[in-house]
Design a protein around this motif. Structure first.
Motif, PDB file in Angstrom:
ATOM      1  N   ARG A 145       0.839  -1.207   0.000  1.00 37.81           N
ATOM      2  CA  ARG A 145       0.000   0.000   0.000  1.00 37.81           C
ATOM      3  C   ARG A 145       0.873   1.256   0.000  1.00 37.81           C
ATOM      4  NH1 ARG A 145      -1.694   2.901   3.980  1.00 37.81           N
ATOM      5  NH2 ARG A 145      -3.646   4.055   3.838  1.00 37.81           N
ATOM      6  N   ALA A 146       1.889   1.271   0.842  1.00 34.50           N
ATOM      7  CA  ALA A 146       2.794   2.423   0.914  1.00 34.50           C
ATOM      8  C   ALA A 146       3.556   2.598  -0.406  1.00 34.50           C
ATOM      9  CB  ALA A 146       3.763   2.238   2.080  1.00 34.50           C
ATOM     10  N   VAL A 147       3.980   1.497  -1.002  1.00 33.75           N
ATOM     11  CA  VAL A 147       4.711   1.599  -2.281  1.00 33.75           C
ATOM     12  C   VAL A 147       3.773   2.134  -3.379  1.00 33.75           C
ATOM     13  CG1 VAL A 147       5.991   0.339  -4.067  1.00 33.75           C
ATOM     14  CG2 VAL A 147       6.333  -0.240  -1.660  1.00 33.75           C
ATOM     15  N   ALA A 148       2.507   1.752  -3.322  1.00 34.67           N
ATOM     16  CA  ALA A 148       1.543   2.267  -4.318  1.00 34.67           C
ATOM     17  C   ALA A 148       1.448   3.793  -4.207  1.00 34.67           C
ATOM     18  CB  ALA A 148       0.174   1.614  -4.109  1.00 34.67           C
ATOM     19  N   PHE A 149       1.414   4.313  -2.985  1.00 37.20           N
ATOM     20  CA  PHE A 149       1.419   5.770  -2.784  1.00 37.20           C
ATOM     21  C   PHE A 149       2.705   6.386  -3.327  1.00 37.20           C
ATOM     22  CE2 PHE A 149      -2.034   5.462   0.409  1.00 37.20           C
ATOM     23  CZ  PHE A 149      -2.791   6.547  -0.004  1.00 37.20           C
ATOM     24  N   LEU A 150       3.814   5.741  -3.016  1.00 37.14           N
ATOM     25  CA  LEU A 150       5.108   6.268  -3.461  1.00 37.14           C
ATOM     26  C   LEU A 150       5.146   6.351  -4.991  1.00 37.14           C
ATOM     27  CD1 LEU A 150       7.941   7.067  -2.255  1.00 37.14           C
ATOM     28  CD2 LEU A 150       8.659   4.751  -2.831  1.00 37.14           C
ATOM     29  N   CYS A 151       4.716   5.283  -5.647  1.00 29.97           N
ATOM     30  CA  CYS A 151       4.703   5.255  -7.126  1.00 29.97           C
ATOM     31  C   CYS A 151       3.838   6.398  -7.666  1.00 29.97           C
ATOM     32  CB  CYS A 151       4.117   3.941  -7.640  1.00 29.97           C
ATOM     33  SG  CYS A 151       5.104   2.496  -7.359  1.00 29.97           S
ATOM     34  N   ALA A 152       2.638   6.552  -7.084  1.00 28.48           N
ATOM     35  CA  ALA A 152       1.709   7.573  -7.582  1.00 28.48           C
ATOM     36  C   ALA A 152       2.297   8.963  -7.379  1.00 28.48           C
ATOM     37  CB  ALA A 152       0.358   7.446  -6.875  1.00 28.48           C
ATOM     38  N   ARG A 153       2.928   9.185  -6.227  1.00 26.76           N
ATOM     39  CA  ARG A 153       3.507  10.499  -5.908  1.00 26.76           C
ATOM     40  C   ARG A 153       4.773  10.787  -6.702  1.00 26.76           C
ATOM     41  NH1 ARG A 153      -0.150  13.850  -4.573  1.00 26.76           N
ATOM     42  NH2 ARG A 153      -1.224  13.407  -2.639  1.00 26.76           N
ATOM     43  N   LYS A 154       5.499   9.738  -7.059  1.00 26.28           N
ATOM     44  CA  LYS A 154       6.766   9.946  -7.770  1.00 26.28           C
ATOM     45  C   LYS A 154       6.594   9.838  -9.279  1.00 26.28           C
ATOM     46  CE  LYS A 154       9.369  10.628  -4.152  1.00 26.28           C
ATOM     47  NZ  LYS A 154       9.876  11.988  -3.855  1.00 26.28           N
ATOM     48  N   GLY A 155       5.359   9.937  -9.736  1.00 28.63           N
ATOM     49  CA  GLY A 155       5.123  10.113 -11.169  1.00 28.63           C
ATOM     50  C   GLY A 155       5.096   8.859 -12.016  1.00 28.63           C
TER      51      GLY A 155
END
Ligand code: NDP
Length: 291
Positions: free
Chosen positions: A140-150
């Motif tokens: 879940r946290a990695v999904a946020f990271l991916c979305a935030r990092k473009g």
């Protein structure tokens, strides 16, 4: 720090969780304290179910300087904090508490640590189509990271498709991007037929269950360009082996572990760790995780 070196000025940091016996955090923090000349003792604290609030309040009352938080308390601790860093707030989980006026302030260095590790390995999310295996706490946290990092698109595959769908919905809504698509792990054949960055965030293959991979079919690995497994024990997981056999580059999660620890140490103690010293900690972790 060796017990003989503890004196009246020694600060205390530690890890709260359950279990905590397997942790490598004392190795990271106590060794860094020696390198950086910080008078510190870092210890694991096993906190039983139901005792979290008493543990956090007690740690504050005892002038504890900082705490790492591990399973199962990364979410549960949030209401007990005096403030939360925006990234950690969005992810909804913290792994690092830093003493502040009136309470502990929370951060998530798991994710900043993973990002730093990937950057060091020359792996980026920007504009990428990413396959993310696992929709648990870290997935879940990695999904946020991916979305935030473009990331251009994230295909989020989980054994339980419902969990993947819930995480995809939440990340898309909170980031205002239609970026994450949920799928069941077994539906990997409907992924685009090309090689993509693949982040392995399930616990399948974690020691001692080393002969397992989240997807066992070698054909899947023909779609992996770079395989990034967040597991660090064993050092070469079956996922990494299958990715390597299919011609992909493969990395494990040891650098993530390193950088989450280094960044937590920096936040707790207000010092910057020189990269040469971080490199020495990495060597130490390599030895500690040899099976
Ligand atoms: P969770 O328990 O929250 O989630 C586990 C995930 O693994 C779920 O997606 C679950 O699927 C999936 N899973 C479990 N067993 C299998 C299986 N046999 N086949 C397929 N999928 C499976 O764990 P976390 O998110 O906290 O941790 C995930 C991984 O990240 C762990 O391996 C952990 O070691 C690693 N990690 C690495 C760190 C580092 O510093 N390198 C830091 C923290 C974690 P389902 O939802 O269907 O049950």
């Amino acid at each position: 720090m060796a017990a003989g070196n503890i004196d009246g000025r020694t600060a205390v940091c530690g890890l709260i969780g359950n279990p905590v016996e397997h942790t490598l955090s004392p190795d990271i923090h106590n060794t860094l304290a020696g390198f950086c000349g910080v008078n510190l003792a870092y210890v694991p604290f096993r906190v039983e179910n139901g005792d979290l609030e008493a543990a956090v309040r007690g740690a504050y009352a005892l002038s504890v300087r900082g705490l790492n938080v591990t399973v199962p308390y990364k979410k549960e601790v949030l209401p007990l904090l005096c403030g939360i860093d925006p990234l950690a707030k969005e992810i909804g989980a913290v792994n690092t508490l830093v003493r502040a006026d009136g309470g502990f302030f929370g951060y998530n260095t798991d994710m900043t640590g993973l990002y730093r590790a990937m950057q060091e390995d020359g792996v980026g999310f920007e504009g990428e189509e990413v396959v993310l295996l696992g929709a648990g706490g870290v997935g879940r946290a990695v999904a946020f990271l991916c979305a935030r990092k473009g990331a251009g698109r994230v295909y989020l595959l989980n054994r339980s498709g419902q969990k993947a769908a819930a995480v995809a919905k939440e990340v898309n809504e909170r980031t205002g991007r239609d970026c994450v698509r949920a799928m069941e792990l077994g539906d990997w054949r409907s992924l685009p037929k090309k090689r993509m960055l693949t982040v392995q965030a399930t616990s399948a293959g974690l020691y001692p269950d080393c002969e397992r991979a989240p997807i066992e079919d070698p054909d899947f690995y023909g779609r992996v360009e770079t395989g990034y497994d967040l597991i660090y024990q064993p050092a070469r997981t079956k996922f990494m082996r299958l990715a390597g056999e299919a011609g992909a580059k493969a990395y494990n999660g040891l650098k993530m572990l390193l950088w989450q620890g280094v960044e937590a140490f920096e936040l707790m103690n207000g010092v910057a760790v020189p990269s040469e010293q971080a490199g020495r900690i990495y060597e130490l972790l390599l030895k500690k995780t040899e099976i």
